[in-house]
Each structure stands twice: as C-alpha cells, then as structure tokens.
Write an enzyme that holds these catalytic residues in place. Sequence first.
Site, PDB file in Angstrom:
ATOM      1  CB  THR A  32      -2.366   4.571  -6.753  1.00  0.00           C
ATOM      2  OG1 THR A  32      -4.036   4.062  -6.661  1.00  0.00           O
ATOM      3  CG2 THR A  32      -2.111   5.788  -6.819  1.00  0.00           C
ATOM      4  N   GLY A  87       2.208   2.942  -4.837  1.00  0.00           N
ATOM      5  CA  GLY A  87       0.698   3.452  -3.786  1.00  0.00           C
ATOM      6  C   GLY A  87       0.946   2.370  -2.361  1.00  0.00           C
ATOM      7  N   GLY A 100       0.385  -4.506  -0.615  1.00  0.00           N
ATOM      8  CA  GLY A 100       0.885  -5.738  -1.092  1.00  0.00           C
ATOM      9  C   GLY A 100      -0.899  -6.443  -1.109  1.00  0.00           C
ATOM     10  CD  GLU A 108       3.921  -3.370  -4.098  1.00  0.00           C
ATOM     11  OE1 GLU A 108       3.830  -3.681  -3.237  1.00  0.00           O
ATOM     12  OE2 GLU A 108       3.372  -2.870  -4.815  1.00  0.00           O
TER      13      GLU A 108
HETATM   14  O1  DER Z   1      -0.227  -3.804  -3.583  1.00  0.00           O
HETATM   15  C1  DER Z   1       0.154  -3.000  -3.527  1.00  0.00           C
HETATM   16  O2  DER Z   1       1.033  -2.984  -2.377  1.00  0.00           O
HETATM   17  C2  DER Z   1      -0.419  -1.658  -4.043  1.00  0.00           C
HETATM   18  O3  DER Z   1       0.798  -0.950  -3.897  1.00  0.00           O
HETATM   19  C3  DER Z   1      -1.936  -1.566  -2.868  1.00  0.00           C
HETATM   20  O4  DER Z   1      -1.135  -1.307  -1.892  1.00  0.00           O
HETATM   21  C4  DER Z   1      -2.255  -0.401  -3.393  1.00  0.00           C
HETATM   22  O5  DER Z   1      -3.126  -0.843  -4.423  1.00  0.00           O
HETATM   23  P1  DER Z   1      -4.068   0.778  -4.964  1.00  0.00           P
HETATM   24  O6  DER Z   1      -3.261   1.841  -5.555  1.00  0.00           O
HETATM   25  O7  DER Z   1      -4.657  -0.514  -7.003  1.00  0.00           O
HETATM   26  O8  DER Z   1      -4.917   0.932  -4.425  1.00  0.00           O
END
Ligand code: DER
Length: 241
Positions: A32, A87, A100, A108
């Site tokens: 995302t 995301g 994570g 992050e």
């Molecule tokens: O790894 C992360 O923290 C990502 O932000 C995860 O939480 C969301 O990943 P996605 O947008 O591919 O679902």
Amino acid sequence: ASQDELKKQVGFKAVDDYVKSGTVIGLGTGSTAAFAVERVGEKLKSGELKDIIAIPTSIRTKEQAEGLGIPLATLDTHSDLDVAIDGADEVDPALNLVKGGGGALFREKIVEMCAKKFIVIVDESKLCDGLGPGFPVPVEIVPFCHEHTMRQIAALPALAGCEPVLRLGNVANNQKDGDEPAITDNGNYIVDLKFTSPIKDPVAAGEQLKATVGVVDHGLFTGMTTACIVAGSDGIIVKEA
Ligand code: DER
C-alpha cells in the site's frame, strides 16, 4: 474495485491530502505504501510537488524511491519529519496498529516516531475489533540465543496465550517456503506472535516486549496514528485519532 485499486486510492489520497512542497516526509514499506511512494515520484516529476526530502523505512522503499528520483536522506540529518505515510496489517478502533508484515517494523517505527503527523493507509480488510487474532504480531529480535528470547516473550503476562513462530524465508514474507530464518534490513530475526484472542492491553504488551532483553522492537504501534485512510467497497473514509 480490486484490493490493489483500493490500496492505490488510499496511497494517492494520503499524498494528495498531506504532502506539501518544501517538507520532509517518511515513506512507508509494503504494497500500500508503495503507491504513496509512486505518487510522490509522479508529483515531483510533474512539478506539482517541489523540494521534498524523503526518509525511507526500508531498503526496498529506498530503492523504489531512488528509481523515482525522490531526494532521500536519513534521520541522522533530518529527524524532524512533517508527515509519514505507511500501511498496516491491522487497525483497531483506537487506531492502534499491528505492523511488520513486511519485516520493516524497526525502521518504520524509528522514522514514524519522528513525524509530526503519521498517516496510515489501509484497505478495509485490515480493520479489526482487537489486535492479534487477525494478524500475528511481528517482533524483531537479535539472532543470539533467539530460542531463549522466544521463550521469554511467550512468558510475558500481557501476551498470555501467544505462540511465537520464527519467520523463515524472505523477510518481506513473500517467500514463505524458506528454511532459513528471515533476516531484516538490520541483520536481525523476526518472530511472529500468533494469538487466538485479542490482546487485552496492547500498550502493556508493547512495554513488556520492549523490556525483554533480546527484543529490538515490535509491531504494536500504539498511540502513534494521526489519521487512518480506509478504502472500502463503499468508498474512502478517514478516521482521525
Ligand atoms: O510491514 C509493514 O509494516 C507494512 O506496512 C504492512 O503493515 C502493510 O503492508 P501491505 O500494505 O502490503 O499490506
């Protein structure tokens, strides 16, 4: 709309609504957040955005941003961010997060803690009533005596009932069939904590994880979210903390 289309909608909206020229921004990690990065690159190219300095939250986001010509820096030179966009794997009603899934939780968290505004972008499948059962909570631990650290985590009161599982294969979880431990950008392991019932007190759980020797950081992002942009079948909604 497809899930990818929903992710693109929220990724673009977050940049359009919250990223201003002349600011320092945090770029998240995952499928995302990648749309938000794409939008920043697009608007720098068109001239709609100028003088942006971006701080990536993973090597793969750094590479994506470099490919788009987005000027990059690190927290060492720019630790006062105007906004960070990322995301999440789960969002509870108080906008506490599990993050994570992509193995990037440490970079992050250290980046997003430096942002005046932290904007979370999700499709509606990430919303939950309580953190835990819907997505295992990732925890970054040092490799040294990792089985000991996993036992210590399993014994924490606020995480009662959790089952720690060492993540194997590629850290971004897109290669589940690996037989070696996944290694993060920081050279550490990831343990995924599986829950059968919601975590009663995510703040206490996070504190107990951080107090555990061997734990680097964890994917419970509590009290950090400024706003969460959610794309669903009936359109986009913005939840404010
Ligand atoms: O790894 C992360 O923290 C990502 O932000 C995860 O939480 C969301 O990943 P996605 O947008 O591919 O679902």
